[in-house]
Design an enzyme around this catalytic site. Structure first.
Site, PDB file in Angstrom:
ATOM      1  N   ASN A   1       0.830  -1.202   0.000  1.00 31.86           N
ATOM      2  CA  ASN A   1       0.000   0.000   0.000  1.00 31.86           C
ATOM      3  C   ASN A   1       0.871   1.260   0.000  1.00 31.86           C
ATOM      4  O   ASN A   1       1.277   1.752  -1.045  1.00 31.86           O
ATOM      5  CB  ASN A   1      -0.943  -0.003   1.202  1.00 31.86           C
ATOM      6  CG  ASN A   1      -1.915  -1.155   1.172  1.00 31.86           C
ATOM      7  OD1 ASN A   1      -2.241  -1.678   0.117  1.00 31.86           O
ATOM      8  ND2 ASN A   1      -2.391  -1.573   2.329  1.00 31.86           N
ATOM      9  N   CYS A   2       1.147   1.778   1.178  1.00 35.37           N
ATOM     10  CA  CYS A   2       1.809   3.077   1.276  1.00 35.37           C
ATOM     11  C   CYS A   2       3.277   3.035   0.884  1.00 35.37           C
ATOM     12  O   CYS A   2       3.791   3.999   0.316  1.00 35.37           O
ATOM     13  CB  CYS A   2       1.632   3.631   2.684  1.00 35.37           C
ATOM     14  SG  CYS A   2      -0.110   3.921   3.104  1.00 35.37           S
TER      15      CYS A   2
END
Length: 231
Positions: A170-171
């Site tokens: 994700n990030c």
């Protein structure tokens, strides 16, 4: 060379594509690194050694193993005079800034998630910050989107961004793609990134290493930083 997290998922045909297209070259380190720790917060790992289900987004022991490596790299970076940045992902308790993310996931109105002002949103004290470190809030996956990160890096003459933290798929991944888009040499610290789902972790490492970053072991990164400190 030991098996990388993604090797087990590749077929001979996949490897042939990689070789034919010459993916996965090493970009290597530059001379002016920065360490960028993504969302090393309580809600991401919970309490060390406690698996009571309290933290709904926790990566658990996998996350804590990576956090120990983050601490090691942060120490090496500081010793080398390299800047250390921490992002914190926080949301308004009322959900006013959750945006489109709220269409994919419920707003969890609880103290052990990433709501602003709650324990879950706090940076892990095991990592810092220490004097000279920079902490800033982000509202989207990438550490660059809507934040002053790019200006911080430019001001310090950084050419190499070493990315640690979570979650890999994700990030971390979003930040790595943006870092590469801004033409920074981008290094992903293999043992210092973590995810909730092993296959997501492995495939994301592969995708980043294939075209946008070097996935590098922490021992090699520490050796690089120690070389800068000694030089």
């Amino acid at each position: 060379m030991d098996e990388r997290e993604w090797d087990r998922y590749l077929t001979d045909a996949d490897r042939a594509v990689m070789a034919r297209a010459r993916f996965g070259r090493r970009m290597g380190f530059g001379r002016r690194p920065a360490l960028l720790a993504i969302d090393c917060q309580r809600y991401m790992v919970g309490e060390r050694g406690v698996d009571d289900g309290r933290y709904p987004s926790s990566c658990g022991p996998i996350g804590w193993a990576a956090v120990d490596q983050v601490a090691r790299l942060a120490h090496a970076a500081r010793s080398a005079g390299a800047p250390v940045f921490f992002t914190r992902f926080t949301l308004d308790p009322g959900g006013s800034d959750i945006g489109v993310y709220g269409r994919k996931r419920d707003l969890l109105q609880r103290e052990d998630w990433c709501l602003d002002g709650t324990p879950g949103a706090e940076l892990l004290p095991e990592l810092g910050p220490e004097p000279g470190d920079v902490v800033f809030v982000k509202k989207k996956p990438s550490g660059f989107f809507g934040t002053p990160l790019l200006s911080y890096l430019v001001d310090r003459g950084v050419d190499t961004v070493i990315v640690v933290g979570g979650a890999t798929s994700n990030c971390v991944r979003a930040t790595v793609f943006d870092s590469s888009s801004y033409n920074f040499r981008t290094i992903v610290a293999r043992e210092a990134v973590f995810d909730r789902i092993p296959i997501s972790h492995a495939v994301s490492l592969f995708d980043m290493d294939r075209q946008f970053a070097d996935v590098v072991g922490c021992d090699d990164i520490v050796a690089y930083l120690e070389g800068l400190a000694a030089g």
